[in-house]
Design a protein around this motif. Sequence first.
Motif, PDB file in Angstrom:
ATOM      1  N   UNK A  56       0.852  -1.189   0.000  1.00 12.72           N
ATOM      2  CA  UNK A  56       0.000   0.000   0.000  1.00 12.72           C
ATOM      3  C   UNK A  56       0.889   1.239   0.000  1.00 12.72           C
ATOM      4  N   UNK A  57       0.889   2.019  -1.056  1.00 10.75           N
ATOM      5  CA  UNK A  57       1.690   3.256  -1.064  1.00 10.75           C
ATOM      6  C   UNK A  57       1.207   4.199   0.035  1.00 10.75           C
ATOM      7  N   UNK A  58       2.137   4.768   0.778  1.00 12.29           N
ATOM      8  CA  UNK A  58       1.754   5.710   1.818  1.00 12.29           C
ATOM      9  C   UNK A  58       1.203   6.999   1.232  1.00 12.29           C
ATOM     10  N   UNK A  59       1.684   7.342   0.029  1.00 11.38           N
ATOM     11  CA  UNK A  59       1.224   8.573  -0.610  1.00 11.38           C
ATOM     12  C   UNK A  59       1.357   8.411  -2.119  1.00 11.38           C
ATOM     13  N   UNK A  60       0.364   8.866  -2.861  1.00  8.96           N
ATOM     14  CA  UNK A  60       0.348   8.747  -4.326  1.00  8.96           C
ATOM     15  C   UNK A  60       0.224  10.147  -4.913  1.00  8.96           C
ATOM     16  N   UNK A  61       1.081  10.445  -5.872  1.00 15.65           N
ATOM     17  CA  UNK A  61       1.040  11.737  -6.548  1.00 15.65           C
ATOM     18  C   UNK A  61       0.575  11.550  -7.986  1.00 15.65           C
ATOM     19  N   UNK A  62      -0.414  12.312  -8.369  1.00 11.33           N
ATOM     20  CA  UNK A  62      -0.838  12.373  -9.776  1.00 11.33           C
ATOM     21  C   UNK A  62      -0.340  13.702 -10.342  1.00 11.33           C
ATOM     22  N   UNK A  63       0.543  13.626 -11.317  1.00 14.23           N
ATOM     23  CA  UNK A  63       1.050  14.833 -11.962  1.00 14.23           C
ATOM     24  C   UNK A  63       0.103  15.201 -13.098  1.00 14.23           C
ATOM     25  N   UNK A 118      -7.290   7.195   1.229  1.00 13.05           N
ATOM     26  CA  UNK A 118      -7.256   8.664   1.301  1.00 13.05           C
ATOM     27  C   UNK A 118      -5.821   9.191   1.185  1.00 13.05           C
ATOM     28  N   UNK A 119      -5.100   8.662   0.194  1.00 13.07           N
ATOM     29  CA  UNK A 119      -3.679   9.008   0.052  1.00 13.07           C
ATOM     30  C   UNK A 119      -3.342   9.518  -1.344  1.00 13.07           C
ATOM     31  N   UNK A 120      -4.318  10.056  -2.046  1.00 16.79           N
ATOM     32  CA  UNK A 120      -4.124  10.509  -3.432  1.00 16.79           C
ATOM     33  C   UNK A 120      -4.018  12.040  -3.453  1.00 16.79           C
ATOM     34  N   UNK A 121      -2.956  12.553  -4.067  1.00 13.09           N
ATOM     35  CA  UNK A 121      -2.748  13.998  -4.163  1.00 13.09           C
ATOM     36  C   UNK A 121      -2.483  14.371  -5.623  1.00 13.09           C
ATOM     37  N   UNK A 122      -3.085  15.443  -6.080  1.00 12.82           N
ATOM     38  CA  UNK A 122      -2.903  15.922  -7.452  1.00 12.82           C
ATOM     39  C   UNK A 122      -1.978  17.133  -7.424  1.00 12.82           C
ATOM     40  N   UNK A 123      -0.935  17.096  -8.265  1.00 14.94           N
ATOM     41  CA  UNK A 123       0.027  18.195  -8.357  1.00 14.94           C
ATOM     42  C   UNK A 123       0.062  18.684  -9.803  1.00 14.94           C
ATOM     43  N   UNK A 124       0.057  19.979  -9.960  1.00  9.88           N
ATOM     44  CA  UNK A 124       0.124  20.576 -11.292  1.00  9.88           C
ATOM     45  C   UNK A 124       1.531  20.350 -11.861  1.00  9.88           C
ATOM     46  N   UNK A 125       1.648  19.399 -12.799  1.00  6.87           N
ATOM     47  CA  UNK A 125       2.948  19.054 -13.353  1.00  6.87           C
ATOM     48  C   UNK A 125       3.389  19.916 -14.512  1.00  6.87           C
ATOM     49  N   UNK A 126       2.658  20.967 -14.806  1.00  4.73           N
ATOM     50  CA  UNK A 126       3.019  21.840 -15.928  1.00  4.73           C
ATOM     51  C   UNK A 126       4.121  22.820 -15.532  1.00  4.73           C
ATOM     52  N   UNK A 127       4.441  22.886 -14.224  1.00 11.49           N
ATOM     53  CA  UNK A 127       5.525  23.754 -13.759  1.00 11.49           C
ATOM     54  C   UNK A 127       6.883  23.094 -14.012  1.00 11.49           C
ATOM     55  N   UNK A 128       7.933  23.756 -13.577  1.00 16.55           N
ATOM     56  CA  UNK A 128       9.273  23.191 -13.715  1.00 16.55           C
ATOM     57  C   UNK A 128       9.430  21.987 -12.788  1.00 16.55           C
ATOM     58  N   UNK A 129      10.437  21.150 -13.089  1.00 20.34           N
ATOM     59  CA  UNK A 129      10.646  19.957 -12.270  1.00 20.34           C
ATOM     60  C   UNK A 129      11.041  20.314 -10.839  1.00 20.34           C
ATOM     61  N   UNK A 130      11.672  21.476 -10.641  1.00 23.65           N
ATOM     62  CA  UNK A 130      12.056  21.887  -9.291  1.00 23.65           C
ATOM     63  C   UNK A 130      10.831  22.304  -8.491  1.00 23.65           C
ATOM     64  N   UNK A 160      -3.612   9.111  19.719  1.00 24.22           N
ATOM     65  CA  UNK A 160      -2.871   9.581  18.548  1.00 24.22           C
ATOM     66  C   UNK A 160      -3.815   9.807  17.377  1.00 24.22           C
ATOM     67  N   UNK A 161      -3.508  10.853  16.619  1.00 24.26           N
ATOM     68  CA  UNK A 161      -4.256  11.187  15.410  1.00 24.26           C
ATOM     69  C   UNK A 161      -3.978  10.121  14.343  1.00 24.26           C
ATOM     70  N   UNK A 162      -4.991   9.609  13.639  1.00 22.26           N
ATOM     71  CA  UNK A 162      -4.787   8.515  12.674  1.00 22.26           C
ATOM     72  C   UNK A 162      -5.000   8.949  11.234  1.00 22.26           C
ATOM     73  N   UNK A 163      -5.081  10.249  10.991  1.00 19.12           N
ATOM     74  CA  UNK A 163      -5.206  10.713   9.609  1.00 19.12           C
ATOM     75  C   UNK A 163      -3.878  10.481   8.867  1.00 19.12           C
ATOM     76  N   UNK A 164      -3.943  10.287   7.549  1.00 17.71           N
ATOM     77  CA  UNK A 164      -2.777  10.076   6.662  1.00 17.71           C
ATOM     78  C   UNK A 164      -2.086   8.741   6.897  1.00 17.71           C
ATOM     79  N   UNK A 165      -2.741   7.769   7.538  1.00 20.97           N
ATOM     80  CA  UNK A 165      -2.117   6.474   7.799  1.00 20.97           C
ATOM     81  C   UNK A 165      -2.644   5.377   6.882  1.00 20.97           C
ATOM     82  N   UNK A 166      -3.408   5.730   5.862  1.00 22.29           N
ATOM     83  CA  UNK A 166      -3.928   4.761   4.874  1.00 22.29           C
ATOM     84  C   UNK A 166      -4.831   3.709   5.508  1.00 22.29           C
TER      85      UNK A 166
END
Length: 451
Positions: A56-63, A118-130, A160-166
């Motif tokens: 299970x990926x802890x965090x997933x990025x969609x560019x 609840x580990x999916x995040x969308x990032x605008x990949x049209x910017x520079x790689x940095x 303990x808070x359990x958010x972001x633990x998949x």
Amino acid sequence: MLKWHLYKGMTVPDELAIQALEISLMENICNTAGAVIDGYPVTYSQVSILEARSIIPMIIFELDVPSKEIFKRLLLEKNKGPSLPYPLHNSAQIIAVRNSSYNKNVDEIKQYYEKQHQNWYVIDGFHSKWWVWNEVIKKIHMVNSYIQKYLERIKAGKAAHIDKLCITPEELASRLGEFGQFCPVSLAESYELIDCSETESLEFAAEFRGHYYKMSSQEKLNKFLENPELYVPPLAPHPLPSANMMPKKLTLSELKSRFPKCAELQGYCPVTYQDGKQRYEALVPGNINYALEYRDHIYICESREKLEKFLRFPLKYWDQKLPHKLPPLKEPVPLTSLPLPGYLEQGMATSLIKAMNAAGSIKPKFPFLSVRRSVLLFIAFHLKAFNPKGSEYSRKKYKRKMELFLERCELITYLSAKMTKKYKEPQFRAIDFDHKLQTFVSLRNIDPANE
């Protein structure tokens, strides 16, 4: 085995790829520094295999990058990339197929991970790689800090808070504490029943003594994390009521199935009445779309807001008595109960006046029918032919019937004008006289209403 497929220019089977991934994840560097799985999974079957192996990926990025930009970047990579001993699947046609397949499957994969982990995040990949790199690092630091705080607090025996633990919905349900998905802080402080099951988010959820608890707000979560013992047994002041003592929303079908049971307070909203200090003016009829059942009684609230209020504070609103004097019922007056002039004015005055004017101008008389019957049939056809609420097909159908009806009515005028007292030979008669006479005679046994 991987090299055999790669040197042949073949795609590695999913089972083999995930076996290799599983072996790689066992290495020390992956256990300590973690691993990045790039561009995977891209089909739902791959997701299923990963889940079956508990990967299970802890965090997933969609560019998020436009397709045009993707082709442009891949073309640059293809021209600048180093030569490899095995063929690459990077032709324009294959890239187009892969991009199309990705767009087809990504929504289903995204919905799965959002719902389950609840580990999916969308990032605008049209910017520079940095810029993209910095955004990714920010998210990873955030998730790592959540994990670190969770481990530290659990090790110290704290909540303990359990958010972001998949945590999956199934795992959450299996480890819920004594209060289910009701907020224990609200229940302890004000005996307020706040159901947190309407949202799948774990933003305000916490773990304590191996059980999960969901809170209704950040303020309530902070209170629970600070002093969890005050809100769970044995120090919790109020236990969660039993299932048969919990208020329950009723759908329209469920409300109808309770017949002949009647609503309490004669259908007046209990929340409006209680909050209005039980004054006469606070007697407002409820709306059947906002019905609920509590202690085997049915209550109907004025609005969704009032319904939610009753669900939170049932003890405050359930046991009330109506005054002896009640406001008169404001029932809608059935249109058919109006006297004839009022009914015509409110219901069909305009259409009927047009039909009667047309009947008065044309004066239809159908062969072998009385004048009264002929006029009534004409008005009926006219109302159907010009009914604004009828379908287009129905209006056209009755317009044709009305035209045929009028055509047959004109046979009397035509024959009376053309028919003479003395017999005429066929060659001396009008061309269509015999046909119209025959049509006229055939109408003796025809009822135009049922034709």
